[in-house]
Write a protein that holds these residues in place. Structure first.
Motif, PDB file in Angstrom:
ATOM      1  N   PHE A  50     -34.113 -79.153   9.141  1.00  0.00           N
ATOM      2  CA  PHE A  50     -32.655 -79.051   9.030  1.00  0.00           C
ATOM      3  C   PHE A  50     -32.306 -77.734   8.355  1.00  0.00           C
ATOM      4  CE2 PHE A  50     -34.025 -83.436   8.725  1.00  0.00           C
ATOM      5  CZ  PHE A  50     -33.336 -84.011   9.779  1.00  0.00           C
ATOM      6  N   LEU A  51     -31.256 -77.098   8.847  1.00  0.00           N
ATOM      7  CA  LEU A  51     -30.796 -75.854   8.225  1.00  0.00           C
ATOM      8  C   LEU A  51     -30.140 -76.173   6.887  1.00  0.00           C
ATOM      9  CD1 LEU A  51     -29.184 -73.695  11.029  1.00  0.00           C
ATOM     10  CD2 LEU A  51     -30.937 -72.976   9.446  1.00  0.00           C
ATOM     11  N   SER A  52     -30.281 -75.248   5.944  1.00  0.00           N
ATOM     12  CA  SER A  52     -29.709 -75.502   4.623  1.00  0.00           C
ATOM     13  C   SER A  52     -28.977 -74.258   4.133  1.00  0.00           C
ATOM     14  CB  SER A  52     -30.843 -75.860   3.669  1.00  0.00           C
ATOM     15  OG  SER A  52     -30.408 -75.772   2.350  1.00  0.00           O
ATOM     16  N   GLY A  53     -27.726 -74.435   3.736  1.00  0.00           N
ATOM     17  CA  GLY A  53     -26.974 -73.337   3.117  1.00  0.00           C
ATOM     18  C   GLY A  53     -26.660 -72.217   4.094  1.00  0.00           C
ATOM     19  N   TRP A  54     -26.428 -71.034   3.543  1.00  0.00           N
ATOM     20  CA  TRP A  54     -26.225 -69.836   4.359  1.00  0.00           C
ATOM     21  C   TRP A  54     -27.548 -69.105   4.466  1.00  0.00           C
ATOM     22  CZ3 TRP A  54     -21.721 -69.981   0.819  1.00  0.00           C
ATOM     23  CH2 TRP A  54     -20.522 -70.243   1.487  1.00  0.00           C
ATOM     24  N   PRO A  55     -27.729 -68.323   5.527  1.00  0.00           N
ATOM     25  CA  PRO A  55     -28.932 -67.468   5.552  1.00  0.00           C
ATOM     26  C   PRO A  55     -28.819 -66.387   4.478  1.00  0.00           C
ATOM     27  CG  PRO A  55     -27.553 -67.072   7.499  1.00  0.00           C
ATOM     28  CD  PRO A  55     -26.925 -68.192   6.749  1.00  0.00           C
ATOM     29  N   LYS A  56     -29.977 -65.926   3.997  1.00  0.00           N
ATOM     30  CA  LYS A  56     -29.969 -64.799   3.058  1.00  0.00           C
ATOM     31  C   LYS A  56     -30.112 -63.517   3.876  1.00  0.00           C
ATOM     32  CE  LYS A  56     -32.706 -67.154  -0.485  1.00  0.00           C
ATOM     33  NZ  LYS A  56     -34.082 -67.217  -0.967  1.00  0.00           N
ATOM     34  N   ARG A  57     -29.663 -62.412   3.298  1.00  0.00           N
ATOM     35  CA  ARG A  57     -29.906 -61.138   3.979  1.00  0.00           C
ATOM     36  C   ARG A  57     -30.763 -60.256   3.078  1.00  0.00           C
ATOM     37  NH1 ARG A  57     -24.788 -58.597   5.782  1.00  0.00           N
ATOM     38  NH2 ARG A  57     -25.196 -59.259   7.909  1.00  0.00           N
ATOM     39  N   LEU A  58     -31.877 -59.753   3.622  1.00  0.00           N
ATOM     40  CA  LEU A  58     -32.709 -58.796   2.891  1.00  0.00           C
ATOM     41  C   LEU A  58     -32.335 -57.413   3.418  1.00  0.00           C
ATOM     42  CD1 LEU A  58     -36.151 -60.587   3.287  1.00  0.00           C
ATOM     43  CD2 LEU A  58     -34.505 -60.848   1.442  1.00  0.00           C
ATOM     44  N   LEU A  59     -31.925 -56.508   2.529  1.00  0.00           N
ATOM     45  CA  LEU A  59     -31.488 -55.198   2.992  1.00  0.00           C
ATOM     46  C   LEU A  59     -32.683 -54.268   3.120  1.00  0.00           C
ATOM     47  CD1 LEU A  59     -28.236 -54.782   0.912  1.00  0.00           C
ATOM     48  CD2 LEU A  59     -28.486 -55.405   3.306  1.00  0.00           C
ATOM     49  N   CYS A  60     -32.747 -53.561   4.256  1.00  0.00           N
ATOM     50  CA  CYS A  60     -33.803 -52.567   4.445  1.00  0.00           C
ATOM     51  C   CYS A  60     -33.283 -51.223   3.937  1.00  0.00           C
ATOM     52  CB  CYS A  60     -34.147 -52.440   5.921  1.00  0.00           C
ATOM     53  SG  CYS A  60     -34.680 -54.003   6.613  1.00  0.00           S
ATOM     54  N   PRO A  61     -34.210 -50.350   3.586  1.00  0.00           N
ATOM     55  CA  PRO A  61     -33.764 -49.027   3.106  1.00  0.00           C
ATOM     56  C   PRO A  61     -32.952 -48.335   4.191  1.00  0.00           C
ATOM     57  CG  PRO A  61     -36.125 -49.329   2.786  1.00  0.00           C
ATOM     58  CD  PRO A  61     -35.659 -50.477   3.589  1.00  0.00           C
ATOM     59  N   LEU A  62     -31.966 -47.543   3.753  1.00  0.00           N
ATOM     60  CA  LEU A  62     -31.136 -46.820   4.718  1.00  0.00           C
ATOM     61  C   LEU A  62     -31.944 -45.732   5.394  1.00  0.00           C
ATOM     62  CD1 LEU A  62     -27.856 -46.559   2.699  1.00  0.00           C
ATOM     63  CD2 LEU A  62     -28.128 -47.627   4.915  1.00  0.00           C
ATOM     64  N   GLY A  63     -31.561 -45.419   6.601  1.00  0.00           N
ATOM     65  CA  GLY A  63     -32.260 -44.350   7.315  1.00  0.00           C
ATOM     66  C   GLY A  63     -31.583 -44.124   8.641  1.00  0.00           C
ATOM     67  N   SER A  64     -32.251 -43.337   9.479  1.00  0.00           N
ATOM     68  CA  SER A  64     -31.687 -43.073  10.806  1.00  0.00           C
ATOM     69  C   SER A  64     -31.779 -44.348  11.641  1.00  0.00           C
ATOM     70  CB  SER A  64     -32.505 -41.970  11.476  1.00  0.00           C
ATOM     71  OG  SER A  64     -33.832 -42.448  11.634  1.00  0.00           O
ATOM     72  N   PRO A  65     -31.036 -44.424  12.765  1.00  0.00           N
ATOM     73  CA  PRO A  65     -31.127 -45.616  13.623  1.00  0.00           C
ATOM     74  C   PRO A  65     -32.561 -45.926  14.040  1.00  0.00           C
ATOM     75  CG  PRO A  65     -29.302 -44.241  14.305  1.00  0.00           C
ATOM     76  CD  PRO A  65     -30.010 -43.479  13.235  1.00  0.00           C
ATOM     77  N   ALA A  66     -33.421 -44.899  14.121  1.00  0.00           N
ATOM     78  CA  ALA A  66     -34.800 -45.144  14.533  1.00  0.00           C
ATOM     79  C   ALA A  66     -35.592 -45.846  13.437  1.00  0.00           C
ATOM     80  CB  ALA A  66     -35.483 -43.825  14.885  1.00  0.00           C
ATOM     81  N   GLU A  67     -34.972 -46.024  12.263  1.00  0.00           N
ATOM     82  CA  GLU A  67     -35.683 -46.723  11.195  1.00  0.00           C
ATOM     83  C   GLU A  67     -35.110 -48.119  10.955  1.00  0.00           C
ATOM     84  OE1 GLU A  67     -36.248 -44.262   7.701  1.00  0.00           O
ATOM     85  OE2 GLU A  67     -36.138 -42.497   8.983  1.00  0.00           O
ATOM     86  N   ALA A  68     -34.219 -48.532  11.832  1.00  0.00           N
ATOM     87  CA  ALA A  68     -33.694 -49.899  11.716  1.00  0.00           C
ATOM     88  C   ALA A  68     -34.706 -50.860  12.319  1.00  0.00           C
ATOM     89  CB  ALA A  68     -32.377 -49.998  12.464  1.00  0.00           C
ATOM     90  N   PRO A  69     -34.928 -52.033  11.697  1.00  0.00           N
ATOM     91  CA  PRO A  69     -36.011 -52.916  12.153  1.00  0.00           C
ATOM     92  C   PRO A  69     -35.738 -53.508  13.539  1.00  0.00           C
ATOM     93  CG  PRO A  69     -34.706 -53.964  10.430  1.00  0.00           C
ATOM     94  CD  PRO A  69     -34.244 -52.556  10.517  1.00  0.00           C
ATOM     95  N   ILE A  70     -36.820 -53.654  14.322  1.00  0.00           N
ATOM     96  CA  ILE A  70     -36.676 -54.255  15.654  1.00  0.00           C
ATOM     97  C   ILE A  70     -37.634 -55.428  15.845  1.00  0.00           C
ATOM     98  CG2 ILE A  70     -35.862 -52.186  16.847  1.00  0.00           C
ATOM     99  CD1 ILE A  70     -38.905 -51.852  17.682  1.00  0.00           C
TER     100      ILE A  70
END
Length: 1420
Positions: free
Chosen positions: A3-23
């Motif tokens: 069962f889902l519980s609460g809200w999801p958490k968000r882990l922030l990744c370090p800022l960078g160019s679009p090529a460094e956004a997680p995929i």
């Protein structure tokens, strides 16, 4: 499940160019580390705490050579990561920990904290390690890489040129050739002599996953075909591979395998997931089930989801999560029960009703133990526009962590013989038990007596005790949440197993090492005192409670030894107090049945132990002995496939239980869930039987087991109980299975009736499937209930304005909570038995459950479901079930209610079909009348009104009205008056074609019942039948006009009703039933005074004074006077000082309303019944007479206790003078408080009390006296005056006669009556003599008057504020057809008091608010 519980958490990744956004995210095999890929960056995250540890960024030069990163795969020991790139390279990264004692994050404790010293593994457990990433090897495969898969010591890589490469983790091919897919033969099954080859050139694998338990890998080809490739021998070369594929799938997109259940889930372009398994004998791929959204549940989206994008099985293999190209998440159990879907409800819509965009998911991976799902979403990276106020925070790319709570059954299946629901979260447990304080006096009597009140018994079941109190189970939807000890969690996260004991008082949890337990009574955790002992044991096979002991199987790290341990709950948690038995092989599963422990081991053997309590001296321990070992290696291909193993008392033969049903049944068979196949092994009783009393007690348990039999497929959970109950043998000896999307099954025993010899051709058990709407987590055997849990959502998006927080998690997602839920299943089973012509068994089963509070609801549900199915079926039904069900229900006394409740909740179009099966509603109505069940009869009246012409329903309504009058069912009478008026208000003479669905709002809360089934929680509390069915009865039906009832239209109708009322009143008076007459007038707002005026010389005459007197004594429980009371000398003669407290005892504004209070009068009346008590007589009459005021004081009361609408008018008659309210009211209290009583006065009081009736009767008699006085029925006044033995009353009447002209006939009647009473008193009742002597002088004066004759017409009671005639036309109004809903505030005269002659009208207003016109009050 999950069962889902609460809200999801968000882990922030370090800022960078679009090529460094997680995929892409990929967890390592232990799920401690997560590799997060961005196009040019590889990061490693730690799971707890969720932090970024190390990042490797590809330089631009090499990045242009390799291409962007695509996929990652971990080496099984988590020391290496292989990353595939767009241009066909594989990069091998080594992960090394930085040398020395260096940690990236360490917990900081206050000085002197015990955690710091002496904890082994302290650093490893609680600190995030510092790691290094270095690229060690680059391999060029010269074609784009489609899929990477770690397979034991090798890496299996599929490329787009149709090759399969087998690469060693060190980055070498070891000289092995790549396998060309075109050379692998494919066939429908492995038995075909040779398969066809993939004949076309450009075929390649698009996605694949290795399955260890099937030893092969599931593949999806680029043309949408799916298959399974397996090595025929141990060598992995092209010649040795063989593939199988199903012919009909051509739109596959992705695949995931479940090792425990040997399932392969293939996502398809159509949006469904097809789950396949491999046939053991032929090797062919068989479709097990499909996971697809239905049009019924998701009408607007079910076919618009796009292709399936990702499928992921949870770490414990019990659920699968699916996401689609167009977004959205859904969660399903192994065999296809849908648990969560984010495409509907609050996930898909905002609170203002607008649609949200579904969450698009690029990649996802489960965290440790399935408590988290790491998700890389599509909306994080692409959003490039920047908003001024929330530039950095909102648009920063991140990883979402969805948090889950799961059922303990997923990891510790031995919990299935408990009747509790236990859910485990990452750091807390959810229990469905009530407060443990109730359970201390838990041990009750033997098997399951009737349900007592919840507090009176344990809400939890013990082996021999009744099952849980229903109110505990169903009373509320909240969980009992237990926070797991932080000290234990710090070094032992994550929690792997948990268990609760039978009484629901103790819980044990197992983390990485050791275990801890908690008592709900003391609310304390118990941990190992010696932390080294805790860190030295790893629990392997789950744990279970046996009485006060925790039984668990563990691995002893220092001794390298598998062990079975038993710890006593009450002693300290220490190995010194544990009983330890060595085991040969690793234990995978453990379960407890009565006094036996059953263990399944990694060598595929099952071992049975006996466990007993031993007390040697002060310490109590448990002793364990091996009883029997059974090898299962012939039947089990891989030990990991065994989902659960239980010992049960279920067997195919119930002959054994017939011989000795009293005895607790033996452990008869072993149930083994092998990858979803339920296998049963029974004891072999075919050999020579040893007589029990001769043999050693342990001997009989050692019977060998027969070869296994498969009972069912696709089984997720199994429930049985070890309790026995002779009354409910069907339910307790059954075996319950949950089968995912296929619902539940029950393996039910069939018993011959009255211990007759069973027919040889009848089987002794039967498997019945049925569907339920919840996911079952526990079965309550005796209560015929399934308990479960369900996800509910709460929206908080209104807290944020739309534009500034478009990306807030609280806006994107609803808050998820888990709620308890439950469902009845009995009607499904009864119906299945009836379909199979096993009516006798159905009857036995139903009779054993007839005492359950919701049994009527069960019958109603069964009738309703069958009716809906058959009556709305398009094709004719060859063998309809409805007649059988109807006949079955007639076996129960609730038959009439069941039918009518079912009809009232079904649409009118189906009524003919229903009544064709159950009988004509007219006959059923008459049966109700004969059975004196008037409330049900009233429900049938509604049906008759819709099915028959008005004349018929009027005839039946009259019948019911008269019976209700006779029985004093006033609430029903009021409804009937409204009903009769409604029929008369111009309805056409043909029955309406459809039932009148629109009911006027005046029916208040009563129309809730249409088309609505009773919810279980409502019906489980035993609602008093009268009140319950009344609310279902007559919500007032509207005529076609639906207008207010105008006076002229129903004048005839009113006449008709009045005639019936008059007739009833006349009968009551003739039979001297004054008490009933009072109730009747008060409850129905009957204009008693005006009627009495008319009937003064007819029905309202007293023919026989003596008879009337005797009758009143009996009716009002008024004692005949015995001792001569010297009432002359008494200071309390007229009750002047009666206490104020006593006065207010009568809670109702009308003494006769009070009678009905116990009979469950509707709540509206209750709220109005606080208006105070009654002022019984008029002191206006000859105020000079000293008795008047004295009589008044006793009964004055505050007019109303609440300042709301209820204060419109109490029926107290204080209207004539308000001076009394000011002056005399206080006198009562003051005089009373300062009273000092002498001895003689006390004796006198006690004498008076002995000769007086109950206070309530006194109030009622005075009230009647006042009524008769108003109407001028002086002969009745005399009778009541005699009973009350108050000379003031008599003298008042005689004064009245003197001062006004009274009918001579009446005078004569009174005179003869008094003489008759005098004679009777002399002979039969001397107690009356003293009183008669007191009033003698007045009587003499009175007899002189009788000579004067007066004209009867001239009589007018002086006391009337208005003439009685004025109240005549209001008879209808006061009984207007308005409902109980509200009580409008009338324009009442300034003082808030109602004129005396509207008194009865005011009384009517208390029940029914007045409809038109208000009453103006005359206050003089």
């Amino acid at each position: 499940m999950y069962f889902l519980s609460g809200w999801p958490k968000r882990l922030l990744c370090p800022l960078g160019s679009p090529a460094e956004a997680p995929i892409h995210v990929q967890s390592d095999p232990q799920r401690t580390f997560f590799a997060v890929l961005a196009p040019v960056r590889l990061s490693i995250w730690y799971s707890r705490p969720s932090v970024l540890i190390v990042t490797y960024k590809e330089p631009e030069k090499s990045s242009s050579q390799f291409g962007f990163y695509k996929q990652a795969e971990w080496r099984p020991d988590s020391t290496m990561i292989a990353v595939s790139t767009a241009y066909g390279y594989i990069l091998f990264f080594h992960i090394t920990s930085t040398r020395g004692d260096k940690y990236l994050y360490e917990p900081v404790y206050p000085k002197g904290s015990p955690q710091m010293k002496g904890t082994p593994h302290f650093k490893e457990e609680q600190c995030a390690p510092a790691l290094n990433l270095e690229m060690k090897k680059i391999l060029d495969l010269q074609a784009p890489i489609m899929s990477l898969q770690s397979m034991l010591e090798d890496l299996l890589v599929a490329t787009s040129d149709g090759l399969l490469h087998l690469i060693h983790w060190e980055g070498m091919t070891n000289g092995r050739k790549a396998i060309n897919l075109c050379t692998v033969p494919f066939s429908v099954d492995l038995q075909s002599s040779r398969g066809s080859f993939l004949g076309f050139a450009d075929v390649h694998i698009r996605d694949m996953e290795y399955c260890a338990t099937l030893d092969g890998f599931a593949v999806v080809f680029n043309d949408g075909k799916i298959g399974f490739i397996t090595p025929v021998s141990s060598r992995f070369t092209a010649e040795q591979l063989h593939g199988v594929w199903p012919q009909d799938v051509v739109d596959g997109t992705c695949v995931a395998v479940n090792n425990k259940y040997r399932l392969m889930a293939f996502g398809c372009a159509s949006g469904s997931v097809q789950v396949y398994t491999i046939d053991n004998t032929t090797g062919a791929m068989l479709l097990s089930h499909k996971l697809e959204l239905t049009a019924k549940q998701y009408p607007d989206i079910w076919n618009k989801t796009g292709a399936v994008k990702l499928v992921r099985w949870s770490p414990d293999n019990s659920v699968v999560i699916v996401t689609w190209e167009n977004g959205g998440l859904s969660l399903w159990s192994v065999f296809g029960a849908q648990l969560i879907c984010t495409l509907g409800g609050d996930f898909a819509y905002r609170s203002d009703g607008t649609k949200k965009d579904p969450l698009k998911i690029n990649s996802m991976s489960w965290g440790a133990e399935g408590y988290h799902l790491w998700v890389i979403s599509g909306f994080g990276a692409q959003s490039t526009e920047i908003e001024s106020d929330s530039k950095s925070i909102v648009k920063q790319p991140g990883i979402l962590l969805f948090q889950f709570i799961k059922s303990v059954l997923t990891v510790n299946p031995c919990m299935s013989n408990q009747e509790q629901v236990l859910l485990q979260g990452e750091d807390r447990l959810y229990l469905n038990c009530g407060e443990a304080s109730q359970t201390q006096h838990a041990r009750g009597s033997s098997a399951h007596p009737e349900h007592k009140a919840a507090g009176a018994k344990s809400p939890f079941a013990d082996s021999g005790v009744e099952s849980q109190g229903l109110s505990t189970l169903l009373g509320h939807r909240h969980w009992h949440v237990v926070q797991i000890s932080n000290t234990y969690l710090e070094s032992n996260w994550p929690i792997r197993f948990s268990a609760i004991d039978k009484l629901g008082q103790n819980i044990a949890v197992v983390g990485k090492f050791g275990f801890a337990h908690y008592s709900l009574l003391t609310k304390k955790w118990k941990l190992f005192g010696n932390i080294t002992q805790e860190q030295n044991m790893i629990v392997t096979g789950g744990l279970a409670w046996w009485n006060d002991f925790v039984v668990l199987a563990c691995y002893n790290i220092s001794d390298h030894q598998e062990e079975l341990r038993v710890y006593l709950r009450t002693s300290n948690l220490d190995n010194a107090f544990a009983h330890i038995t060595k085991a040969q092989a690793e234990t995978l599963l453990l379960s407890v049945f009565r006094d036996m422990v059953i263990v399944f081991r990694a060598d595929c053997s099952i071992c049975l132990y006996s466990i007993e309590r031993k007390s040697d001296g002060p310490t109590t321990t448990a002793g364990i002995q091996v009883l029997q070992e059974v090898s299962m290696s012939r039947y089990i291909p891989h030990p990991f496939l065994v989902v659960s193993v239980t010992l049960t008392s279920v067997s195919t033969e119930n002959g054994i239980t017939l011989k000795m049903p009293q005895q607790a049944r033996d452990a008869e068979s072993i149930m083994l869930n092998l990858a979803g196949q339920l296998i049963m092994m029974q004891r072999d009783r075919s050999g020579p039987q040893i007589r029990e009393k001769d043999s050693h007690p342990n001997q009989r348990k050692l019977l060998p087991f027969c070869p296994p039999v498969v009972l069912a497929q696709s089984v997720e959970n199994v429930w049985t109980t070890c309790r026995a109950n002779k009354q409910k043998r069907h339910l307790l000896e059954a075996l319950w299975l949950s089968c995912g999307g296929a619902g539940m099954k029950v393996w039910l025993p069939l018993f011959p009736r009255d211990h007759r010899k069973p027919h040889s051709f009848l089987s002794q058990r039967i498997m019945l499937p049925f569907h339920i709407n919840i996911y079952p987590l526990a079965v309550l055997f005796e209560d015929a209930l399934v308990l479960g849990a369900v996800n509910d959502t709460l929206l908080y998006d209104s807290l944020y304005t739309r534009n500034s927080a478009r990306e807030q998690l609280e806006v994107l997602f609803p808050y998820c909570v888990v709620e308890r839920t439950s469902q009845i299943y009995l009607h499904h089973i009864l119906r299945q038995l009836l379909v199979r012509n096993l009516g006798e068994q159905a009857l036995l089963l139903a009779q054993s459950c007839a005492a359950l509070p919701y049994f009527p609801h069960v019958l109603e549900l069964m009738l309703h479901e069958v009716l809906e199915e058959e009556a709305t079926s398009r094709e004719p039904i060859p063998d309809p079930l409805l007649p059988t069900v109807a006949k079955f229900i007639t076996e129960f006394p609730l038959f009439l209610q069941t039918v009518v409740h079912c009809a009232r909740k079904t649409e009118y179009a189906l009524w003919n079909y229903l009544f064709a099966a159950v009988g004509n509603p007219k006959d059923l109505f008459e049966e109700c009348l004969m059975a004196q069940d008037l409330d049900t009869a009233a429900s049938y009246l509604i049906i008759l009104q819709n099915m028959e012409v008005p004349a018929v329903s009027r005839q039946h309504a009259t019948l019911l009205f008269n019976t209700a009058l006779e029985q004093g069912k006033w609430d029903l009478c009021r409804h009937m008056i409204r009903f009769l008026k409604a029929i008369g208000s111009g309805e056409s003479e043909t029955p309406p074609s459809t039932p009148t669905a629109q009911e006027p709002s005046s029916s208040g809360g009563f129309e809730f019942f249409r088309n609505r089934s009773i919810s279980l929680s409502q019906s489980a509390e035993n609602v008093p039948a009268s009140k319950f069915s009344l609310q279902k009865t007559l919500s007032m039906p509207s005529g076609p006009s639906g207008k207010r009832w105008s006076k002229d239209s129903d004048c005839a109708e009113n006449m008709y009703i009045d005639m019936m009322l008059w007739r009833h009143a006349r009968r009551l008076l003739e039979e001297v039933r004054l008490k009933d007459l009072g109730c009747f007038a008060a409850q129905l707002g009957f204009e008693l005074i005006s009627w009495l005026c008319k009937e003064r010389t007819r029905a309202a005459r007293v023919d026989n004074f003596v008879l009337a007197l005797k009758r009143l004594h009996k009716d009002f429980l008024w004692p005949l006077p015995i001792t001569p009371a010297s009432s002359v000398s008494s200071p309390f003669k007229n009750g002047k000082y009666r206490t104020g407290e006593q006065l207010l005892k009568s809670q109702s504004a009308d003494p006769f309303l009070n009678l009905e209070m116990d009979a469950g009068v509707s709540t509206v009346q209750r709220s109005q019944s606080w208006l105070g008590s009654i002022g019984p007589a008029h002191h206006e009459i000859d105020t000079a007479s000293s008795h008047g005021p004295q009589m008044q004081d006793a009964f004055l009361s505050p007019l109303s206790t609440k300042g709301d609408e209820c204060s419109i008018g109490s029926a107290t008659d204080l209207t004539e003078s308000s001076s009394m309210v000011d002056g005399d009211w206080t006198m009562v209290d003051e005089n009373f408080s300062t009273l000092s009583l002498t001895q003689s006065e006390l004796e006198h009081i006690s004498m008076e009390l002995a000769s007086k009736g109950p206070h309530k009767s006194q109030v009622q008699l005075r009230y009647l006296l006042h009524m008769f006085m108003e109407a001028g029925c002086l002969d009745w006044c005399i009778v009541i005056g005699l009973i009350l033995r108050e000379s003031s009353v008599i003298s008042q009447i005689l004064l009245l006669i003197q001062s006004s002209e009274v009918d001579g006939e009446m005078l004569q009647n009174i005179k003869t009556g008094l003489h008759a009473v005098d004679r009777w008193a002399s002979t039969d009742c001397p107690g009356y003599k003293p009183f008669l002597n007191i009033i003698k002088p007045q009587v003499q004066k009175f007899s002189e008057l009788t000579e004067e004759q007066v004209q009867p017409e001239a009589f007018q009671p002086i006391t009337a504020g208005k003439t009685p005639e004025h109240t005549g036309p209001r008879a209808e109004e006061s009984r207007g057809p308005s409902g109980h809903g509200s009580l409008p505030q009338g324009e009442v005269g300034g003082s808030g008091l109602v004129g005396r002659n509207e008194e009865d009208a005011a009384r009517a207003e208390e029940e029914e608010s007045f409809q038109d016109g208000t009453y103006d009050c005359s206050v003089s």
